[in-house]
Write an enzyme that holds these catalytic residues in place. Structure first.
Site, PDB file in Angstrom:
ATOM      1  N   SER A   1       6.937 -56.786 -14.028  1.00  0.00           N
ATOM      2  CA  SER A   1       7.590 -55.743 -13.223  1.00  0.00           C
ATOM      3  C   SER A   1       8.811 -55.140 -13.931  1.00  0.00           C
ATOM      4  O   SER A   1       9.632 -55.861 -14.507  1.00  0.00           O
ATOM      5  CB  SER A   1       8.036 -56.340 -11.879  1.00  0.00           C
ATOM      6  OG  SER A   1       8.797 -55.378 -11.173  1.00  0.00           O
TER       7      SER A   1
ATOM      8  N   SER B   1      10.990 -53.511 -12.150  1.00  0.00           N
ATOM      9  CA  SER B   1      12.009 -53.381 -11.100  1.00  0.00           C
ATOM     10  C   SER B   1      13.316 -54.110 -11.427  1.00  0.00           C
ATOM     11  O   SER B   1      14.393 -53.552 -11.161  1.00  0.00           O
ATOM     12  CB  SER B   1      11.456 -53.860  -9.756  1.00  0.00           C
ATOM     13  OG  SER B   1      10.426 -52.990  -9.354  1.00  0.00           O
TER      14      SER B   1
ATOM     15  N   THR C   1       5.543 -56.109  -3.978  1.00  0.00           N
ATOM     16  CA  THR C   1       4.451 -55.493  -4.720  1.00  0.00           C
ATOM     17  C   THR C   1       3.174 -56.282  -4.502  1.00  0.00           C
ATOM     18  O   THR C   1       3.134 -57.223  -3.697  1.00  0.00           O
ATOM     19  CB  THR C   1       4.843 -55.291  -6.211  1.00  0.00           C
ATOM     20  OG1 THR C   1       3.832 -54.519  -6.845  1.00  0.00           O
ATOM     21  CG2 THR C   1       5.022 -56.614  -6.952  1.00  0.00           C
TER      22      THR C   1
ATOM     23  N   LYS D   1       1.901 -56.432  -0.009  1.00  0.00           N
ATOM     24  CA  LYS D   1       2.421 -55.262   0.726  1.00  0.00           C
ATOM     25  C   LYS D   1       1.982 -55.224   2.195  1.00  0.00           C
ATOM     26  O   LYS D   1       2.708 -54.701   3.025  1.00  0.00           O
ATOM     27  CB  LYS D   1       2.001 -53.964   0.019  1.00  0.00           C
ATOM     28  CG  LYS D   1       2.749 -53.714  -1.280  1.00  0.00           C
ATOM     29  CD  LYS D   1       2.380 -52.356  -1.865  1.00  0.00           C
ATOM     30  CE  LYS D   1       3.293 -52.022  -3.044  1.00  0.00           C
ATOM     31  NZ  LYS D   1       3.101 -50.649  -3.517  1.00  0.00           N
TER      32      LYS D   1
ATOM     33  N   ASP E   1       7.210 -45.547  -1.622  1.00  0.00           N
ATOM     34  CA  ASP E   1       6.368 -45.030  -2.712  1.00  0.00           C
ATOM     35  C   ASP E   1       6.169 -43.511  -2.614  1.00  0.00           C
ATOM     36  O   ASP E   1       6.257 -42.797  -3.608  1.00  0.00           O
ATOM     37  CB  ASP E   1       4.998 -45.719  -2.704  1.00  0.00           C
ATOM     38  CG  ASP E   1       5.044 -47.101  -3.347  1.00  0.00           C
ATOM     39  OD1 ASP E   1       5.954 -47.359  -4.158  1.00  0.00           O
ATOM     40  OD2 ASP E   1       4.170 -47.928  -3.018  1.00  0.00           O
TER      41      ASP E   1
ATOM     42  N   GLY F   1      -7.902 -39.369  -5.335  1.00  0.00           N
ATOM     43  CA  GLY F   1      -7.797 -40.795  -5.013  1.00  0.00           C
ATOM     44  C   GLY F   1      -7.381 -40.981  -3.572  1.00  0.00           C
ATOM     45  O   GLY F   1      -6.809 -40.050  -2.951  1.00  0.00           O
TER      46      GLY F   1
ATOM     47  N   GLY G   1      -6.485 -44.515  -2.458  1.00  0.00           N
ATOM     48  CA  GLY G   1      -6.026 -45.895  -2.356  1.00  0.00           C
ATOM     49  C   GLY G   1      -4.580 -45.962  -1.892  1.00  0.00           C
ATOM     50  O   GLY G   1      -4.045 -45.000  -1.316  1.00  0.00           O
ATOM     51  N   GLY G   2      -3.926 -47.086  -2.149  1.00  0.00           N
ATOM     52  CA  GLY G   2      -2.562 -47.301  -1.655  1.00  0.00           C
ATOM     53  C   GLY G   2      -1.576 -46.249  -2.139  1.00  0.00           C
ATOM     54  O   GLY G   2      -0.770 -45.731  -1.351  1.00  0.00           O
ATOM     55  N   ALA G   3      -1.618 -45.916  -3.429  1.00  0.00           N
ATOM     56  CA  ALA G   3      -0.664 -44.939  -3.973  1.00  0.00           C
ATOM     57  C   ALA G   3      -0.926 -43.562  -3.370  1.00  0.00           C
ATOM     58  O   ALA G   3       0.009 -42.841  -2.988  1.00  0.00           O
ATOM     59  CB  ALA G   3      -0.778 -44.892  -5.494  1.00  0.00           C
TER      60      ALA G   3
ATOM     61  N   TYR H   1       1.440 -44.317 -15.828  1.00  0.00           N
ATOM     62  CA  TYR H   1       2.485 -44.191 -16.850  1.00  0.00           C
ATOM     63  C   TYR H   1       2.232 -45.106 -18.048  1.00  0.00           C
ATOM     64  O   TYR H   1       3.107 -45.309 -18.887  1.00  0.00           O
ATOM     65  CB  TYR H   1       3.884 -44.413 -16.263  1.00  0.00           C
ATOM     66  CG  TYR H   1       4.094 -45.733 -15.579  1.00  0.00           C
ATOM     67  CD1 TYR H   1       4.406 -46.882 -16.299  1.00  0.00           C
ATOM     68  CD2 TYR H   1       3.994 -45.822 -14.202  1.00  0.00           C
ATOM     69  CE1 TYR H   1       4.594 -48.088 -15.662  1.00  0.00           C
ATOM     70  CE2 TYR H   1       4.181 -47.025 -13.552  1.00  0.00           C
ATOM     71  CZ  TYR H   1       4.480 -48.150 -14.288  1.00  0.00           C
ATOM     72  OH  TYR H   1       4.662 -49.344 -13.651  1.00  0.00           O
TER      73      TYR H   1
HETATM   74  P1  NAP Z   1      -6.247 -48.494  -5.367  1.00  0.00           P
HETATM   75  O1  NAP Z   1      -5.697 -48.779  -4.023  1.00  0.00           O
HETATM   76  O2  NAP Z   1      -7.141 -49.474  -6.025  1.00  0.00           O
HETATM   77  O3  NAP Z   1      -7.021 -47.075  -5.290  1.00  0.00           O
HETATM   78  C1  NAP Z   1      -7.653 -46.553  -6.402  1.00  0.00           C
HETATM   79  C2  NAP Z   1      -8.238 -45.186  -6.045  1.00  0.00           C
HETATM   80  O4  NAP Z   1      -8.771 -44.622  -7.230  1.00  0.00           O
HETATM   81  C3  NAP Z   1      -9.364 -45.239  -5.034  1.00  0.00           C
HETATM   82  O5  NAP Z   1      -9.300 -44.088  -4.240  1.00  0.00           O
HETATM   83  C4  NAP Z   1     -10.611 -45.234  -5.914  1.00  0.00           C
HETATM   84  O6  NAP Z   1     -11.735 -44.621  -5.308  1.00  0.00           O
HETATM   85  C5  NAP Z   1     -10.159 -44.356  -7.043  1.00  0.00           C
HETATM   86  N1  NAP Z   1     -10.839 -44.682  -8.290  1.00  0.00           N
HETATM   87  C6  NAP Z   1     -10.768 -45.852  -8.981  1.00  0.00           C
HETATM   88  N2  NAP Z   1     -11.504 -45.789 -10.097  1.00  0.00           N
HETATM   89  C7  NAP Z   1     -12.072 -44.560 -10.105  1.00  0.00           C
HETATM   90  C8  NAP Z   1     -12.963 -43.903 -10.994  1.00  0.00           C
HETATM   91  N3  NAP Z   1     -13.378 -44.494 -12.097  1.00  0.00           N
HETATM   92  N4  NAP Z   1     -13.343 -42.641 -10.696  1.00  0.00           N
HETATM   93  C9  NAP Z   1     -12.908 -42.047  -9.567  1.00  0.00           C
HETATM   94  N5  NAP Z   1     -12.074 -42.613  -8.685  1.00  0.00           N
HETATM   95  C10 NAP Z   1     -11.662 -43.855  -8.956  1.00  0.00           C
HETATM   96  O7  NAP Z   1      -5.083 -48.252  -6.404  1.00  0.00           O
HETATM   97  P2  NAP Z   1      -3.585 -47.694  -6.103  1.00  0.00           P
HETATM   98  O8  NAP Z   1      -2.688 -48.833  -5.794  1.00  0.00           O
HETATM   99  O9  NAP Z   1      -3.674 -46.583  -5.137  1.00  0.00           O
HETATM  100  O10 NAP Z   1      -3.174 -47.165  -7.537  1.00  0.00           O
HETATM  101  C11 NAP Z   1      -3.815 -46.054  -8.134  1.00  0.00           C
HETATM  102  C12 NAP Z   1      -3.124 -45.743  -9.442  1.00  0.00           C
HETATM  103  O11 NAP Z   1      -1.834 -45.192  -9.158  1.00  0.00           O
HETATM  104  C13 NAP Z   1      -2.806 -47.011 -10.281  1.00  0.00           C
HETATM  105  O12 NAP Z   1      -3.838 -47.339 -11.115  1.00  0.00           O
HETATM  106  C14 NAP Z   1      -1.570 -46.617 -11.034  1.00  0.00           C
HETATM  107  O13 NAP Z   1      -1.957 -46.010 -12.255  1.00  0.00           O
HETATM  108  C15 NAP Z   1      -0.924 -45.599 -10.135  1.00  0.00           C
HETATM  109  N6  NAP Z   1       0.294 -46.108  -9.477  1.00  0.00           N
HETATM  110  C16 NAP Z   1       1.473 -45.705  -9.981  1.00  0.00           C
HETATM  111  C17 NAP Z   1       2.665 -46.105  -9.405  1.00  0.00           C
HETATM  112  C18 NAP Z   1       3.961 -45.607  -9.968  1.00  0.00           C
HETATM  113  O14 NAP Z   1       5.027 -46.106  -9.600  1.00  0.00           O
HETATM  114  N7  NAP Z   1       3.917 -44.637 -10.851  1.00  0.00           N
HETATM  115  C19 NAP Z   1       2.644 -46.950  -8.269  1.00  0.00           C
HETATM  116  C20 NAP Z   1       1.397 -47.356  -7.779  1.00  0.00           C
HETATM  117  C21 NAP Z   1       0.234 -46.928  -8.391  1.00  0.00           C
HETATM  118  P3  NAP Z   1     -12.643 -45.395  -4.210  1.00  0.00           P
HETATM  119  O15 NAP Z   1     -11.861 -45.368  -2.936  1.00  0.00           O
HETATM  120  O16 NAP Z   1     -13.889 -44.578  -4.132  1.00  0.00           O
HETATM  121  O17 NAP Z   1     -12.861 -46.786  -4.759  1.00  0.00           O
END
Ligand code: NAP
Length: 282
Positions: free
Chosen positions: A15, A17, A62, A66, A102, A127, A129-131, A227
């Protein structure tokens, strides 16, 4: 006495952080120390009890805690309640409150790093997911004009778009309308792991290293939440088409800045926080 704050996760050693928050404390001369604490699944209630009895200044949360941390808290902010996920815990009197900063971090990144205010803008989020969910809730709260959620699984897109009740819409990634929405948007956000070092292309087709297939162009803003690497292929492709692009460091610093303000009541020294990340990531 030196105040204490921590990020809990599992694993958490990687991390950034501690570097960000310790730099912020040092910049403002606050006598506090922030550590990464590896907490096994199941041990979250115990660590929250410690925060309560030892009166920690604050706690970041994290993966994978969460959602699980919520059961140990007294209250949630409206955004944490709607997301069902907490990344920041603070004291309100004697009550422990869970927040989710976030999405506010994404809004901060747009305003401070890309000089674009999302109020009244058309946004596409790739996307669900969580982010992505955190982005969508925060962008709806500040007043984005429309938020189109494009995702591989349409069910998750529908659930995420519901976080923006007036302005959210869902589209499946394979739907041809998705490209039209990207072309018409002001801001396009990559909230998938595509383009991240080591990411798997999965069902998206093409090369994972290239990032999402939908790429914004001239007059548009491309915010990649990835990043690692610092300059993603998706950013490069967007810039080559004339878009203004940034990586996910802005979200990382922005979410930390909002948490810091919750804990200290003072404006976050974001330049020092940014420099700490730059120092670590090179
Ligand atoms: P997550 O909950 O696992 O969600 C991932 C999302 O991406 C889902 O909607 C998934 O689709 C989609 N996805 C995954 N692989 C894919 C592919 N090959 N083609 C198309 N769609 C795909 O992950 P998350 O926590 O939201 O994080 C997502 C990304 O955000 C991380 O990998 C990271 O790079 C970034 N992030 C950045 C920060 C920051 O502080 N900058 C913080 C958190 C996350 P499905 O729903 O169809 O499976």
């Amino acid at each position: 006495m030196t105040a204490y704050a921590a990020v809990i996760g599992h694993p958490v050693a990687h991390s950034l952080s501690p570097a960000i928050h310790n730099a912020a404390f040092a910049a403002l001369g606050i006598d506090a120390r922030y550590e990464a604490v590896d907490v096994a699944v199941g041990d979250v209630p115990e660590v929250v009890d410690r925060m309560r009895s030892e009166r920690w200044l604050g706690m970041s949360v994290t993966m994978p805690h969460k959602e699980a941390v919520i059961a140990s808290l007294d209250d949630l902010t409206p955004i944490a309640r709607s997301l069902g996920a907490v990344n920041c815990v603070f004291f309100d009197g004697d009550a422990l409150v869970g927040d989710n900063t976030d999405g506010a971090g994404v809004v901060w990144a747009l305003r401070e790093r890309l000089d674009v205010d999302p109020v009244g803008r058309r946004v596409v989020v790739l996307g669900a997911g969580g982010a992505a969910r955190a982005c969508i809730a925060a962008l709806a709260e500040v007043g984005a004009a429309s938020i189109v959620v494009v995702n591989r699984s349409v069910e998750r897109a529908v659930s995420a778009a519901a976080l923006a009740p007036e302005v959210g819409r869902a589209l499946e990634l394979a739907d041809p309308q998705a490209e039209h929405e990207v072309v018409a948007a002001d801001i396009v956000i990559n909230a998938t792991p595509q383009g991240m070092a080591g990411a798997d292309a999965g069902e998206s087709g093409g090369s994972a290293a290239d990032g999402p297939a939908h790429v914004p162009g001239a007059g548009q803003v491309a915010l990649d939440l990835v990043y690692h690497p610092l300059r993603t292929r998706w950013m490069e492709r967007a810039e080559a088409r004339g878009a203004q692009a940034a990586n996910g460091v802005g979200m990382l610093v922005g979410q930390a800045a909002v948490a810091f303000e919750r804990w200290t009541g003072r404006p976050a020294p974001t330049d020092a926080m940014w420099a700490a990340v730059a120092d670590r990531l090179g």
